[in-house]
Design a protein around this motif. Structure first.
Motif, short mmCIF file in Angstrom:
data_model
loop_
_atom_site.label_atom_id
_atom_site.label_comp_id
_atom_site.label_asym_id
_atom_site.label_seq_id
_atom_site.Cartn_x
_atom_site.Cartn_y
_atom_site.Cartn_z
N UNK A 106 -1.64 12.19 -2.98
CA UNK A 106 -1.69 11.13 -1.98
C UNK A 106 -2.83 10.16 -2.26
N UNK A 107 -4.00 10.69 -2.58
CA UNK A 107 -5.16 9.83 -2.85
C UNK A 107 -4.94 8.95 -4.07
N UNK A 108 -4.25 9.46 -5.08
CA UNK A 108 -3.95 8.65 -6.26
C UNK A 108 -3.03 7.49 -5.90
N UNK A 109 -2.09 7.73 -5.00
CA UNK A 109 -1.13 6.70 -4.62
C UNK A 109 -1.67 5.78 -3.52
N UNK A 110 -2.68 6.24 -2.81
CA UNK A 110 -3.29 5.45 -1.73
C UNK A 110 -4.81 5.47 -1.87
N UNK A 111 -5.34 4.86 -2.92
CA UNK A 111 -6.79 4.95 -3.17
C UNK A 111 -7.64 4.38 -2.04
N UNK A 112 -7.12 3.46 -1.28
CA UNK A 112 -7.87 2.86 -0.17
C UNK A 112 -7.22 3.15 1.18
N UNK A 113 -6.38 4.14 1.19
CA UNK A 113 -5.63 4.44 2.41
C UNK A 113 -6.38 5.35 3.36
N UNK A 114 -5.80 5.60 4.53
CA UNK A 114 -6.42 6.51 5.50
C UNK A 114 -6.43 7.93 4.98
N UNK A 115 -7.41 8.70 5.39
CA UNK A 115 -7.54 10.07 4.91
C UNK A 115 -6.34 10.92 5.36
N UNK A 226 -1.14 16.44 -15.86
CA UNK A 226 -0.04 15.69 -16.49
C UNK A 226 1.11 15.41 -15.54
N UNK A 227 1.40 16.34 -14.65
CA UNK A 227 2.46 16.14 -13.68
C UNK A 227 2.09 15.01 -12.72
N UNK A 228 0.87 15.03 -12.23
CA UNK A 228 0.42 13.98 -11.31
C UNK A 228 0.42 12.63 -12.00
N UNK A 229 -0.08 12.58 -13.22
CA UNK A 229 -0.11 11.32 -13.97
C UNK A 229 1.29 10.75 -14.11
N UNK A 230 2.26 11.62 -14.40
CA UNK A 230 3.64 11.16 -14.59
C UNK A 230 4.22 10.61 -13.30
N UNK A 231 3.97 11.28 -12.19
CA UNK A 231 4.48 10.80 -10.90
C UNK A 231 3.85 9.47 -10.53
N UNK A 234 5.29 6.71 -12.61
CA UNK A 234 6.64 6.37 -12.19
C UNK A 234 6.64 5.54 -10.91
N UNK A 235 5.85 5.94 -9.94
CA UNK A 235 5.82 5.26 -8.65
C UNK A 235 5.27 3.84 -8.78
N UNK A 236 4.25 3.68 -9.62
CA UNK A 236 3.56 2.38 -9.70
C UNK A 236 4.16 1.43 -10.71
N UNK A 237 5.04 1.91 -11.59
CA UNK A 237 5.56 1.02 -12.64
C UNK A 237 7.07 0.90 -12.67
N UNK A 238 7.80 1.77 -11.96
CA UNK A 238 9.27 1.71 -12.00
C UNK A 238 9.83 1.65 -10.59
N UNK A 239 11.06 1.19 -10.52
CA UNK A 239 11.75 1.11 -9.22
C UNK A 239 12.65 2.31 -9.03
#
Length: 239
Positions: A106-115, A226-231, A234-239
């Motif tokens: 979650x933190x990787x996908x929301x670096x400035x998001x709510x805790x 590696x699993x987190x990096x791949x997800x 995918x989320x940030x570069x593909x639709x």
């Protein structure tokens, strides 16, 4: 009560007695079952930029169903939803693999998001003796308490991550009939697969439960990262 919470509560009550009646009719030992894992929306989820739902296998202890089953359904459901919110607020299990992994992704996908602005649920809503139900009981639960697709509809997440591992794939395919599994990057399908289904967002993934990948720092570096990096890629570069 807002629209999402009202939808969840009404959906839970629709299936409450159906599950109870089937368990009783099939003579399942109710004392062996946990309470159903019923969710309510944590406030921080609403303001997260990337809304993420993490789905586990089944509960590992969540009170006793036999102590709840004869309550008035509305009362039982509200109490269980309150238990979910209390559980999230107290964060007593934040040190365990499931919750550490959820927070990390979650933190990787929301670096400035709510805790802790993510949601959690389970593929199988009750456990039996603190573990996966027997095949017969699992079928009764999942056929008569098919809640996860409705929860996903209510929450409308951008990303769904199934921490269920390959041994629950058949149950996952029954829950989302016709689901297709696709490879992600060069990772083995059993490690990470993308799941395509009309009831799931485009970014839906199945990977191992973090108990497999988050035990010790060396294991984390070789299996979890590696699993987190791949997800994230995918989320940030593909639709």
């Amino acid at each position: 009560m807002d629209q999402i919470n009202r939808y969840l509560s009404e959906m839970y009550i629709e299936y409450w007695n159906k599950l109870k009646n089937q368990l009783v009719d099939r003579k399942v030992d109710l004392s062996s079952l946990s309470n159903p894992f019923l969710i309510d929306v944590v406030d921080s989820y609403r303001s997260a930029s990337v809304k993420v739902l993490f789905v586990g296998k089944e509960t590992c202890g969540w009170g006793q169903y036999i102590g709840t089953v004869d309550q008035e359904p509305w009362e039982a459901i509200i109490d269980l939803q309150k238990d979910y919110i209390k559980f999230r607020q107290e964060a007593k299990w934040a040190h365990t693999p499931f919750w550490r992994a959820s927070k990390a992704i979650y933190d990787r996908l929301n670096p400035n998001g709510p805790a802790d602005g993510y949601m959690t649920s389970n593929l199988i809503k009750l456990d039996q003796k603190n573990t996966r139900p027997s095949p017969e009981v699992e079928e009764i639960i999942c056929s008569n308490f098919p809640l996860l697709p409705y929860e996903i509809k209510a929450l409308s997440p951008d990303v769904v991550i199934f921490f269920t591992g390959p041994y629950y794939d058949e149950r996952l395919k029954k829950t989302f009939a016709g689901a297709l599994f696709e490879t992600v990057n060069d990772l083995a399908p059993k490690v990470l697969s993308r799941i395509k289904h009309e009831m799931l967002p485009p970014h839906s993934y199945r990977t191992y439960h973090p108990g497999y990948s988050l035990r010790g720092k060396k294991t984390k570096a070789t299996k979890f990262d590696p699993m987190v990096d791949a997800i994230v890629k995918q989320v940030t570069t593909t639709k």
